[in-house]
Design an enzyme around this catalytic site. Structure first.
Site: not given
Ligand code: ARG
Length: 438
Positions: A28, A161-162, A328, A284
């Site tokens: 292509s 944190t965590h 290419q 949805s």
């Protein structure tokens, strides 16, 4: 018109071509060359003018070539010239156009050049253009983040944190943190843009030519900062510059991934900190109640496209020196990386602008236990060692009382923290990399 009806540039009386093999070799490629076409035309103009300066072309021939290249560019932008499978590639299409418009004068354009330096220069021009766009978008993202950091500096929220609540933090710190990340990305993108700003035009197939080309003049005309000097280096840099450009882009998309992760978490009902603008949400097909942040999620997944492209490109580059046709196959991943992700990146400032925070809910989420570190540090100020103060607080966490989160973040004055965000310094850095729009 079939490909057969148009002379393939390298066709000789003795060449045997097989249609199936030709199709395979072309792949292509010509379609991919659409993204490079305007840059190839621009470089062809600079090349023709350069040939005239060293007396290889008459000025009249160079003028005619440039005029027809202008016309090709106009026809291309107007959709009147189609770059399709009739041509082996974009380079052949340009020469075919010039020959069909100008006869034998068109046959002079390829003096002193090869498709190898032609594609290399077009790719560099393309990357400069795309990295400039990335820089502008990353700068625009940083701009929104910094402005919102200033506006929402004093809004408390839990810091994690965590993914566990840790300390009182602020929306200002969150925004400024993302701003700094994008400013760093912007700097990296600008560095890489400047790093690859060198012209390979005139290195021909990788060995130069026996014509004293005005390479510097052509590079200047194209707006390059400098030359790639050595023809072998020019060929060997193919793929390498693309790789670094993708690295710079991936720094941006990696930070977008993290920012979007935060947003999808904060937008969940359990957090309920932020509302994503409607334009970036969908419904949805089955659950009438849903309002899904698809925009945030697809911005997050852009990084996968970039990282995947990088891996594909890197895998092609296991090559000896000089031009190899494998090169290419570097084009498709590069164009993919700089395709859709740039569209997404350009939308991000709008998404960020439209975020609406539930300040009250965020402040209420800052519970008493989050003040533990502040209390320990206050005991240090009264003379305790930090370890002793830590133990004292840890031994009786239940005794921690609810405090003002606003006071807590205001007192956090270590440089860069909630009470001292140093937004002016970040602002100066942003301005350094992004000249203010006039
Ligand atoms: N389509 C080719 C590429 O992208 C152009 C250069 C062709 N050069 C050659 N020697 N076959 O690499």
């Amino acid at each position: 018109m079939e490909r057969d009806d148009i002379n393939v540039l390298w066709q000789k009386a003795t060449t045997a071509t097989d249609e199936a093999v030709m199709d395979f070799l072309a792949g292509s490629d010509v379609v991919l060359d659409r993204a490079l076409f305007e840059f190839d035309i621009r470089a062809s103009r600079a090349h023709a003018e350069g040939l005239a300066r060293v007396g290889i072309l008459s000025q009249a021939d160079a003028d005619a070539l440039c005029e027809r290249l202008d016309a090709l560019e106009a026809a291309w932008h107007a959709g009147e010239f189609l770059l399709d499978e009739r041509f082996e590639d974009g380079h052949s299409a340009i020469e075919h156009w010039l020959v069909s418009e100008l006869g034998e004068v068109g046959g002079r354009i390829h003096t002193g050049r090869s498709r190898n330096d032609q594609v290399a220069v077009a790719v560099r021009l393309y990357l400069k253009d795309r990295l400039q766009r990335v820089a502008e978008s990353a700068g625009a993202v940083a701009r929104v983040c910094l402005d919102r950091a200033a506006q929402e500096a004093e809004r408390p929220m839990p810091g994690h944190t965590h993914l566990q609540q840790a300390m009182p933090s602020s929306l200002g710190l969150w925004w400024a943190g993302h701003a700094e990340a994008f400013i760093d990305d912007l700097a990296l993108v600008c560095h890489i843009r400047d790093w690859l700003d060198a012209s390979p035009l005139g290195t021909a197939s990788g060995f130069g030519v026996n014509i004293a080309l005005d390479r510097q003049g052509a590079a200047d005309a194209l707006g390059f900062d400098r030359l790639v000097i050595n023809p072998q280096a020019a060929q060997n840099s193919r793929g390498k510059v693309e790789l670094r450009a993708i690295d710079a882009l991936s720094s941006v998309t990696g930070d977008i991934r993290r920012l979007c992760w935060d947003l999808s978490l904060y937008a969940s009902q359990e957090f309920g900190y932020v509302t994503i603008p409607d334009a970036f949400c969908t419904g949805s097909s089955i659950m009438p109640n849903k309002h899904n942040p698809d925009g945030v999620e697809l911005l997050r997944s852009m990084h996968a496209t970039v990282v995947g492209a990088r891996a594909e490109l890197e895998a092609v580059l296991s090559l000896p020196s000089g031009y190899q046709r494998d090169l290419q196959d570097t084009k498709a991943p590069v164009l993919r990386a700089f395709g859709r992700p740039l569209d997404g990146l350009a939308l991000l400032p709008r998404l960020l602008d439209g975020l609406r925070w539930d300040f009250e809910r965020m402040a209420e989420a800052v519970g008493a236990s989050l003040h533990a570190t502040d209390v320990a540090n206050e005991a240090v100020r009264d003379g305790a060692t930090f370890r002793a103060a830590y133990r004292m607080v840890a031994d009786d966490l239940a005794a921690l009382e609810q405090r003002s989160a606003i006071d807590s973040i205001a007192a956090r004055t270590s440089p860069g923290a909630c009470g001292a965000l140093m937004l002016e310094t970040l602002e100066a850095r942003l301005r350094h990399w992004l000249p203010p729009a006039d």
